[in-house]
Scaffold this motif. Sequence first.
Motif, PDB file in Angstrom:
ATOM      1  N   GLY A  60      25.116  46.251  37.368  1.00  0.00           N
ATOM      2  CA  GLY A  60      24.451  45.005  37.727  1.00  0.00           C
ATOM      3  C   GLY A  60      25.044  43.814  36.996  1.00  0.00           C
ATOM      4  N   PHE A  61      24.240  42.774  36.858  1.00  0.00           N
ATOM      5  CA  PHE A  61      24.646  41.556  36.178  1.00  0.00           C
ATOM      6  C   PHE A  61      25.924  40.975  36.769  1.00  0.00           C
ATOM      7  N   LEU A  62      25.972  40.853  38.058  1.00  0.00           N
ATOM      8  CA  LEU A  62      27.085  40.173  38.700  1.00  0.00           C
ATOM      9  C   LEU A  62      26.903  38.673  38.553  1.00  0.00           C
ATOM     10  N   ALA A  63      28.000  37.957  38.394  1.00  0.00           N
ATOM     11  CA  ALA A  63      27.963  36.515  38.159  1.00  0.00           C
ATOM     12  C   ALA A  63      28.006  35.759  39.478  1.00  0.00           C
ATOM     13  N   ALA A  64      27.009  34.899  39.692  1.00  0.00           N
ATOM     14  CA  ALA A  64      26.930  34.080  40.900  1.00  0.00           C
ATOM     15  C   ALA A  64      27.042  32.616  40.536  1.00  0.00           C
ATOM     16  N   GLY A  65      27.854  31.881  41.270  1.00  0.00           N
ATOM     17  CA  GLY A  65      27.983  30.446  41.072  1.00  0.00           C
ATOM     18  C   GLY A  65      27.290  29.693  42.195  1.00  0.00           C
ATOM     19  N   GLU A  81      38.829  29.797  35.668  1.00  0.00           N
ATOM     20  CA  GLU A  81      38.298  29.871  34.310  1.00  0.00           C
ATOM     21  C   GLU A  81      37.003  30.663  34.227  1.00  0.00           C
ATOM     22  N   ALA A  82      36.282  30.740  35.332  1.00  0.00           N
ATOM     23  CA  ALA A  82      34.998  31.447  35.372  1.00  0.00           C
ATOM     24  C   ALA A  82      34.980  32.361  36.593  1.00  0.00           C
ATOM     25  N   PRO A  83      35.583  33.532  36.492  1.00  0.00           N
ATOM     26  CA  PRO A  83      35.718  34.420  37.662  1.00  0.00           C
ATOM     27  C   PRO A  83      34.372  34.961  38.146  1.00  0.00           C
ATOM     28  N   LEU A  84      33.910  34.424  39.246  1.00  0.00           N
ATOM     29  CA  LEU A  84      32.611  34.778  39.809  1.00  0.00           C
ATOM     30  C   LEU A  84      32.723  35.988  40.725  1.00  0.00           C
ATOM     31  N   ASP A  85      31.606  36.695  40.851  1.00  0.00           N
ATOM     32  CA  ASP A  85      31.506  37.780  41.823  1.00  0.00           C
ATOM     33  C   ASP A  85      30.908  37.297  43.139  1.00  0.00           C
ATOM     34  N   ILE A  86      30.101  36.235  43.051  1.00  0.00           N
ATOM     35  CA  ILE A  86      29.360  35.713  44.198  1.00  0.00           C
ATOM     36  C   ILE A  86      29.473  34.200  44.212  1.00  0.00           C
ATOM     37  N   VAL A  87      29.727  33.630  45.384  1.00  0.00           N
ATOM     38  CA  VAL A  87      29.659  32.187  45.568  1.00  0.00           C
ATOM     39  C   VAL A  87      28.451  31.896  46.444  1.00  0.00           C
ATOM     40  N   GLN A  88      27.497  31.164  45.886  1.00  0.00           N
ATOM     41  CA  GLN A  88      26.258  30.832  46.584  1.00  0.00           C
ATOM     42  C   GLN A  88      26.342  29.383  47.044  1.00  0.00           C
ATOM     43  N   LEU A  89      26.235  29.185  48.342  1.00  0.00           N
ATOM     44  CA  LEU A  89      26.469  27.870  48.946  1.00  0.00           C
ATOM     45  C   LEU A  89      25.163  27.280  49.456  1.00  0.00           C
TER      46      LEU A  89
END
Length: 235
Positions: A60-65, A81-89
Motif C-alpha cells: 500500500g501507501f502509493l503516492a498520489a499527486g 523529483e517526486a515520482p508518483l504512482d497516481i496522478v489525480q486530476l
Amino acid sequence: MAPSVKICGIRMPETLLAMRGLPVDHIGFVFAKSRRQVTTGEAGRLIQLLREEGFRERGGFLAAGVFVNPSMEELEHVMAEAPLDIVQLHGQETPLFCRQVKERFGVEIFKAATLPEAGEENSGELCLPDIAGRLTETLAPYVPYADAFLLDTFDPVTGGGSGRTFPWEAIPTVREWARKAGRRLIIAGGLHGDNVGRLLADYAPDGVDVSSGVETEGVKDPEKIRIFVERVKEA
C-alpha cells in the motif's frame, strides 16, 4: 474487498511516520493551489521517506499527486523529483490529456468530478437524478484512461477539497455505472471518523479520500487518522 483509504494533503514527515503500520492505501500530495499545497521538493522528500521506511511492505501507501489543469511540462517537472504512482486530476482535463499522461508516465489516473454541496442540489434547474445522470455521461469518455473516478463536493474557489459533503444519494447511480465500466469509485468531501461508517454501510463505494476530516486546527492529527482508518476497515 475492503474499501481503499486515501489520506490526502500530507505535508510533514511526522505525519507519515505516525501512519506507519496503518492499513492505508494511498497518500495524497496536493500540487494544486491550496493551503495544503506542497512543493515538488517537499513531495519528493516525503515519497523518498515512504520508500525508505518500509511503508510498502504490504503493497500500500502509493503516492498520489493532486493537480488542477496541469500542463505536461508541470507534470514532467514533478515526476522528475517526486515520482508518483497516481496522478489525480481535478480540473477540466480532456480524455486525450489523461491518455497522454498515462502513457508518458506509466501512472494510474484518478479523474475527479464534483457535485453540489448537500442541500444545494435542487437550487438550479436540475434535480439530483439529472445531475448523477449527466455526470456519468461526462465521465464516459474517460473510461479507457481512468483507473478510478473520484466524487468530491464542488468548491467555487478550489474546485474540490471543500471539507463539505455532497448529496450521497447520487452515489448509487454513479457507482453502478462505474462498476459496469470496470472502474473504481472513490468518495471524498466532508468525510471524517463519525460519518465514514455510514457512508460505507449505505453506499458501498470502492474507496474513500479524506483530508480536513483528520485534521485539528488545520494540522493532520494522528489519532483522527487512526480512528478514520479503523472505521473504514471495520465497515
